[in-house]
Design a protein around this motif. Sequence first.
Motif, short mmCIF file in Angstrom:
data_model
loop_
_atom_site.label_atom_id
_atom_site.label_comp_id
_atom_site.label_asym_id
_atom_site.label_seq_id
_atom_site.Cartn_x
_atom_site.Cartn_y
_atom_site.Cartn_z
N LEU A 123 8.73 4.76 -7.47
CA LEU A 123 9.05 4.77 -8.95
C LEU A 123 8.39 3.84 -9.90
O LEU A 123 8.61 3.83 -11.01
CB LEU A 123 10.64 4.58 -9.08
N ASN A 124 7.90 2.77 -9.08
CA ASN A 124 7.18 1.67 -9.95
C ASN A 124 5.78 1.38 -9.34
O ASN A 124 5.33 1.87 -8.20
CB ASN A 124 8.14 0.50 -9.97
N VAL A 125 4.99 0.51 -10.04
CA VAL A 125 3.74 0.19 -9.73
C VAL A 125 3.58 -0.32 -8.33
O VAL A 125 2.78 -0.19 -7.47
CB VAL A 125 3.14 -0.62 -10.83
N TYR A 126 4.53 -1.32 -8.22
CA TYR A 126 4.50 -1.87 -7.03
C TYR A 126 4.73 -1.24 -5.86
O TYR A 126 3.85 -1.16 -4.95
CB TYR A 126 5.88 -3.06 -6.79
N GLY A 127 5.69 -0.37 -5.81
CA GLY A 127 5.98 0.88 -4.85
C GLY A 127 4.52 1.73 -4.58
O GLY A 127 4.18 1.89 -3.51
N ALA A 128 4.05 2.07 -5.64
CA ALA A 128 2.93 2.89 -5.60
C ALA A 128 1.59 2.12 -4.91
O ALA A 128 1.15 2.66 -4.26
CB ALA A 128 2.40 3.48 -7.18
N SER A 129 1.45 0.70 -5.36
CA SER A 129 0.39 0.03 -4.65
C SER A 129 0.64 0.00 -3.29
O SER A 129 -0.34 -0.06 -2.57
CB SER A 129 0.16 -1.22 -5.53
N LYS A 130 1.83 -0.48 -2.76
CA LYS A 130 2.11 -0.45 -1.50
C LYS A 130 1.72 0.72 -0.77
O LYS A 130 1.44 0.67 0.48
CB LYS A 130 3.44 -1.13 -1.26
N LEU A 131 2.20 1.91 -1.13
CA LEU A 131 2.16 3.19 -0.52
C LEU A 131 0.39 3.44 -0.46
O LEU A 131 0.17 3.73 0.72
CB LEU A 131 2.55 4.16 -1.12
N ALA A 132 -0.37 3.09 -1.31
CA ALA A 132 -1.73 3.09 -1.31
C ALA A 132 -2.32 2.15 -0.13
O ALA A 132 -3.09 2.54 0.35
CB ALA A 132 -2.21 3.01 -2.58
N GLY A 133 -1.43 1.21 -0.10
CA GLY A 133 -2.12 -0.02 1.00
C GLY A 133 -1.97 0.71 2.38
O GLY A 133 -2.58 0.38 3.23
N GLU A 134 -0.69 1.28 2.63
CA GLU A 134 -0.38 1.89 3.87
C GLU A 134 -1.43 2.80 4.00
O GLU A 134 -2.02 2.97 5.30
CB GLU A 134 0.74 2.62 3.95
N LYS A 135 -1.86 3.68 3.28
CA LYS A 135 -2.91 4.80 3.52
C LYS A 135 -4.26 4.09 4.11
O LYS A 135 -4.87 4.50 4.81
CB LYS A 135 -2.86 5.70 2.30
#
Length: 297
Positions: A123-135
């Motif tokens: 829902l937020n930039v933080y979560g999106a950036s961390k998900l991209a980091g996982e990948k």
Amino acid sequence: MRIVVTGCSGQVALSLAERARERPDLDVVTVGRPHLDLARRESILPALERHRPDLVVSAAAYTAVDQTEDEPDLAFAVNAVGAGAVAEAAACLGVPVIHLSTDYVFDGFKEGNYAEDDATAPLNVYGASKLAGEKAVAAANPRHIILRTAWVYSPFGKNFVKTMLQLAENREEIPVVADQWGNPSSAPDIADAVFKTAAFLIRSRQNEISGVYHLAGTGTVNRADFARHILSVSRARGGPWSRVRSVTTEEFPARARRPANSSLSTARFAATFGWTMPDWQHSIESTIERLVQAKHG
């Protein structure tokens, strides 16, 4: 075993360093800015190589959730590109990586606990950036463990527990949202879990245990009841106390949207590594005791 941890001042990094002092079999080295800066990719491999790790723990991140909304480019540079570069550097050194991620990769609309294979939708930039980091981590190093955790607290740094205690020093009542649910997670407990995970990774020369795991305190609670428990334990130990007034997220908006439910199922971690984090009520006791003793001597 020498474990090199990215970041020097984060809650997990400090907890890993503290716990390692009780373990003669472990040598934990924390490395942060200016020597290792996730926003400067070129700094990462030399900083890790200098310490000759047997394993790397990728703990450093841009964690100011609301602030990332105003600095999305920096958030992705650190949490996605930087995390991937750490995993790549570990791969170049021939060692595995354990990467810390977040419950905020989920949108919070599910009823019940999230499993690792549930659909992600930050829902937020933080979560999106961390998900991209996982990948990025998974793509850069086949010997990886990604640990999603939640609502981290400790005697160190900034966290919800310390904020509640600080507010209670001079407020009779504290408004706290009661419609956000999750798993409070002790950073010292996370450190213990990381050491167990590291031992498995070092012994395993294959990639059969690589992947994403949820690691969080046992039990789910909403923010307001979590605050009430924190302050109740504090009062019992001679620390500050205030009333908690339940409010809704709509009444108490923040810059970044939070998931209403980010509760995590840790069954996969328990089945693989034979360990479960303690109940959150149990672990909160030692943290508050330390904080109250530090405040009052």
